[in-house]
Design an enzyme around this catalytic site. Structure first.
Site, mmCIF file in Angstrom:
data_model
loop_
_atom_site.group_PDB
_atom_site.id
_atom_site.type_symbol
_atom_site.label_atom_id
_atom_site.label_comp_id
_atom_site.label_asym_id
_atom_site.label_seq_id
_atom_site.Cartn_x
_atom_site.Cartn_y
_atom_site.Cartn_z
ATOM 1 C CE LYS A 83 -4.209 -0.129 2.275
ATOM 2 N NZ LYS A 83 -5.013 -0.316 3.506
HETATM 3 C C1 E4P Z 1 -8.418 -0.305 3.519
HETATM 4 O O1 E4P Z 1 -7.540 -0.545 2.745
HETATM 5 C C2 E4P Z 1 -8.441 0.903 4.378
HETATM 6 O O2 E4P Z 1 -7.265 1.009 5.092
HETATM 7 C C3 E4P Z 1 -9.640 0.911 5.283
HETATM 8 O O3 E4P Z 1 -10.770 0.464 4.549
HETATM 9 C C4 E4P Z 1 -9.882 2.249 5.930
HETATM 10 O O4 E4P Z 1 -11.124 2.223 6.604
HETATM 11 P P1 E4P Z 1 -11.548 3.311 7.685
HETATM 12 O O5 E4P Z 1 -11.834 4.592 6.989
HETATM 13 O O6 E4P Z 1 -12.767 2.739 8.334
HETATM 14 O O7 E4P Z 1 -10.393 3.448 8.647
#
Ligand code: E4P
Length: 214
Positions: A83
């Site tokens: 990521k």
């Molecule tokens: C996924 O890759 C993200 O890190 C995650 O969905 C973020 O979600 P949030 O906004 O509930 O923290």
């Protein structure tokens, strides 16, 4: 639509896997911190459990450092996806890592222009954070629709991974739009299953079953 589970908790991954709902996993630093375990322990368990793509987040901010971190994270398994944040440095790292055959999930996407740049940088996945947009009175799902239109216009191969999902309707809307992937918290997966009429139906069938002469 592929179902990824948005968690770093191995017990949640195992249970969702038993339901056939783990095509992949996404993690982030906040999710890892919620486990109370070391990053190493968390990742080793997930890699041993899951064959599909596993997104691990680079925490560096400079391109060269993100690239070095991404290369190191990729050694955990062939299915590890890095990521990278949607920044200038993150896009540089995305281009470099994908050119080495390492999958990249460009994260923290909040606009269609950002998504266009991620596709140009050869991202494997783009992650629009719809719940966080809804939180500030923007229509998160509209962003997904715009990205899908842009990507389809030019046949970009980058997959749209709907992230920051907060409730079942987000999943349904992502599927209606034709998103490639939804990454879903375990609590939302359980809410997708539930329906009060299913519960009432089971209760009635069990009650009537008692009346069957045996
Ligand atoms: C996924 O890759 C993200 O890190 C995650 O969905 C973020 O979600 P949030 O906004 O509930 O923290």
């Amino acid at each position: 639509m592929k179902f990824f589970i948005d968690t770093a908790k191995i017990e949640e991954i195992r249970e969702a896997k038993m339901m056939g709902l783990v095509d992949g996993v996404t993690t982030n630093p906040s999710l890892v911190s919620q486990t109370g375990r070391t990053f190493e322990e968390v990742v080793r368990d997930i890699v041993a459990e899951v064959d599909g793509p596993i997104s691990l987040e680079a925490v560096s901010t400079q391109a060269e450092e993100i690239i070095a971190e991404g290369r190191k994270l990729a050694t955990y398994g062939k299915n590890v996806v890095i990521k990278c944040p949607l920044t200038v440095d993150g896009l540089k790292a995305c281009r470099a890592l994908t050119s080495e055959g390492i999958g990249v999930n460009v994260t923290l996407c909040f606009s269609p222009s950002q998504a266009l740049l991620a596709a140009k940088a050869n991202a494997t996945y783009i992650s629009p954070f719809i719940g966080r947009l809804d939180d500030i009175s923007h229509h998160g799902m509209e962003l997904v629709r715009q990205i899908l239109t842009i990507y389809r216009n030019y046949q970009f191969k980058t997959q749209v991974l709907v992230a920051s999902i907060r409730h079942p309707l987000h999943v349904v809307e992502a599927a209606l739009l034709g998103a490639d992937v939804a990454t879903i918290p375990f609590a939302v997966i359980k809410r997708l299953v539930n329906h009060p009429l299913t519960d009432v139906g089971i209760e009635r069938f069990l009650k009537d079953w008692q009346k069957v002469p045996g």
